[in-house]
Design a protein around this motif. Sequence first.
Motif, PDB file in Angstrom:
ATOM      1  N   GLY A  14       2.759 -62.906 -39.826  1.00 57.01           N
ATOM      2  CA  GLY A  14       1.511 -63.597 -40.155  1.00 57.01           C
ATOM      3  C   GLY A  14       0.365 -62.697 -40.318  1.00 57.01           C
ATOM      4  O   GLY A  14       0.516 -61.263 -40.682  1.00 57.01           O
ATOM      5  N   ASP A  15      -0.576 -63.190 -40.647  1.00 57.55           N
ATOM      6  CA  ASP A  15      -1.881 -62.625 -41.078  1.00 57.55           C
ATOM      7  C   ASP A  15      -2.353 -61.611 -40.249  1.00 57.55           C
ATOM      8  O   ASP A  15      -3.124 -60.401 -40.600  1.00 57.55           O
ATOM      9  N   GLY A  30       7.104 -61.997 -47.699  1.00 58.79           N
ATOM     10  CA  GLY A  30       5.678 -62.062 -47.483  1.00 58.79           C
ATOM     11  C   GLY A  30       5.112 -60.768 -47.040  1.00 58.79           C
ATOM     12  O   GLY A  30       5.455 -59.543 -47.463  1.00 58.79           O
ATOM     13  N   HIS A  31       4.023 -60.890 -46.575  1.00 57.80           N
ATOM     14  CA  HIS A  31       2.961 -59.788 -46.259  1.00 57.80           C
ATOM     15  C   HIS A  31       2.949 -59.207 -44.966  1.00 57.80           C
ATOM     16  O   HIS A  31       2.401 -58.203 -44.589  1.00 57.80           O
ATOM     17  N   GLY A  32       3.761 -59.703 -44.118  1.00 62.88           N
ATOM     18  CA  GLY A  32       3.714 -59.195 -42.687  1.00 62.88           C
ATOM     19  C   GLY A  32       4.358 -58.088 -42.246  1.00 62.88           C
ATOM     20  O   GLY A  32       4.997 -57.197 -43.157  1.00 62.88           O
ATOM     21  N   LEU A  33       4.720 -57.774 -41.064  1.00 60.94           N
ATOM     22  CA  LEU A  33       4.979 -56.422 -40.445  1.00 60.94           C
ATOM     23  C   LEU A  33       6.538 -56.296 -40.257  1.00 60.94           C
ATOM     24  O   LEU A  33       7.021 -55.379 -40.719  1.00 60.94           O
ATOM     25  N   ALA A  58      -1.612 -62.244 -48.468  1.00 62.27           N
ATOM     26  CA  ALA A  58      -1.953 -63.122 -47.450  1.00 62.27           C
ATOM     27  C   ALA A  58      -2.925 -64.259 -47.830  1.00 62.27           C
ATOM     28  O   ALA A  58      -2.980 -65.518 -47.590  1.00 62.27           O
ATOM     29  N   GLU A  59      -3.927 -63.842 -48.498  1.00 65.91           N
ATOM     30  CA  GLU A  59      -4.933 -64.718 -49.180  1.00 65.91           C
ATOM     31  C   GLU A  59      -4.458 -65.747 -50.074  1.00 65.91           C
ATOM     32  O   GLU A  59      -4.584 -67.163 -49.921  1.00 65.91           O
ATOM     33  N   ARG A  60      -3.572 -65.422 -50.834  1.00 67.66           N
ATOM     34  CA  ARG A  60      -2.667 -66.003 -51.892  1.00 67.66           C
ATOM     35  C   ARG A  60      -1.796 -67.083 -51.100  1.00 67.66           C
ATOM     36  O   ARG A  60      -1.770 -68.401 -51.537  1.00 67.66           O
ATOM     37  N   SER A  61      -1.146 -66.653 -50.272  1.00 67.41           N
ATOM     38  CA  SER A  61      -0.395 -67.514 -49.569  1.00 67.41           C
ATOM     39  C   SER A  61      -0.954 -68.655 -48.655  1.00 67.41           C
ATOM     40  O   SER A  61      -0.498 -69.700 -48.714  1.00 67.41           O
ATOM     41  N   ARG A  73     -14.585 -54.093 -48.597  1.00 65.93           N
ATOM     42  CA  ARG A  73     -13.844 -55.221 -48.864  1.00 65.93           C
ATOM     43  C   ARG A  73     -12.682 -55.398 -47.973  1.00 65.93           C
ATOM     44  O   ARG A  73     -12.489 -56.478 -47.556  1.00 65.93           O
ATOM     45  N   VAL A  74     -12.041 -54.340 -47.530  1.00 64.76           N
ATOM     46  CA  VAL A  74     -10.838 -54.467 -46.491  1.00 64.76           C
ATOM     47  C   VAL A  74     -11.430 -55.004 -45.120  1.00 64.76           C
ATOM     48  O   VAL A  74     -10.929 -55.851 -44.604  1.00 64.76           O
ATOM     49  N   GLU A  75     -12.748 -54.342 -44.615  1.00 65.93           N
ATOM     50  CA  GLU A  75     -12.960 -54.891 -43.345  1.00 65.93           C
ATOM     51  C   GLU A  75     -13.530 -56.353 -43.512  1.00 65.93           C
ATOM     52  O   GLU A  75     -13.004 -57.039 -42.636  1.00 65.93           O
ATOM     53  N   ASP A  76     -14.036 -56.681 -44.648  1.00 65.36           N
ATOM     54  CA  ASP A  76     -14.102 -58.280 -44.750  1.00 65.36           C
ATOM     55  C   ASP A  76     -12.927 -59.156 -44.570  1.00 65.36           C
ATOM     56  O   ASP A  76     -13.003 -60.311 -44.132  1.00 65.36           O
ATOM     57  N   GLY A  77     -11.949 -58.619 -45.359  1.00 61.79           N
ATOM     58  CA  GLY A  77     -10.433 -59.208 -45.221  1.00 61.79           C
ATOM     59  C   GLY A  77      -9.908 -59.341 -43.852  1.00 61.79           C
ATOM     60  O   GLY A  77      -9.504 -60.463 -43.452  1.00 61.79           O
TER      61      GLY A  77
END
Length: 388
Positions: free
Chosen positions: A364-365, A306-309, A347-350, A20-24
């Motif tokens: 970013g993503d 957010g989800h970024g670095l 990231a998906e939700r955002s 699933r992580v690879e798919d993301g």
Amino acid sequence: MLYEPTRFDALIDAPWVPARVEDGIAAIAADADAAFDPTALWPAHAWDAREKPLPLSGLYVGAAGVIWALDELQRRGHAESSLDLAAAVRRPVSLERATPDFAADEHYRPGALMSGETGALLVAFRLTSDPALADDLHALVLGNVDTPTDDISWGAPGTLLAALVMGEWTGERRWDEAARASASALRERRGDDGLWRQDDDYRGFSTLHGVAGNTLALLRFAPDPALASESAAVLSRHAFCEDGLANWPGSPRPQLRRPRDSRICLQWCTGAPGVVAGAWEFLDEDLLLAGAELIWRAGAHRDEKGHGLCHGTAGNGFALLKAFARTGDERWLERARRFAVHALAQAERSAAANGRRRYSLFNGDVGTALFAAACLDADPRFPIVDVM
């Protein structure tokens, strides 16, 4: 109080499933490919675009950073880009020279690694091996030796890293000489208090802005146990500790809160995540684990950050990977992977809420995808700073 709980969310209760992580990761890369325009590059997020000319072109928030991330994911076997990345990078380089992303910033220097021309040219050279780009990069590195902002983002520490990687890539002696000049100037400018100047009233501690990052760059140039010990002592002296947990202010203060907005930061650019990520090899282990434990207990950044670095969930998660690298304790790898699962979902939700993803390396993503890939590989290297 070492952090502000209201600015964080509990991690989602979802399992670590590598497929699933690879798919993301693949979904993020495919979306970036589809959103690319040869002229307009990528759409800019409002926060990234503040006071900047469009399209964004540089390494930190612009197209060069996205291209680097896509290339890195491809090299590491986690995604295949449909773009001709070597051709795509030429326009960002041209734009960064003509209309730099950060030209309006008071710290701007063309030689800056993260926020200047150097970053974009490094990406382009990596993809093309164009000797003319190498010549231009060499001039930028030498021109940045005396920049008064001593941090990886703007100053000589960042271009010291650039010189080192160019030396690895080309084998040319001139890069050793440029690195030596940068390292010598950086050592000479260190204050008697063990800190470096980033601004008139700012002497930072993190990887991006301060002691951890500057020491990392100098140790990359040449091992120096005395330097490592001195920096470890500085970071220990300025840590705020409570009940076995630790955090650091942005700059020496009587309190953790920033004067400009009364906030306590817990993110890669300011606070424990950046100190742990940059100083993980030389920081006192108990103190490193105290910082990592605070990051774990705080959980994920809310959507404001957010989800970024740079100041998000993925950046904080990298500190947990560093704790794993230092100790070999699988618990820290498991915790980092919990952060990765949350960051990908965030990231998906955002993207669903905003109608598109966020296209920048540090906010970013694609940066989040790189963190997820690092968790798959159990590889603690932080983008750009540790991997170029």
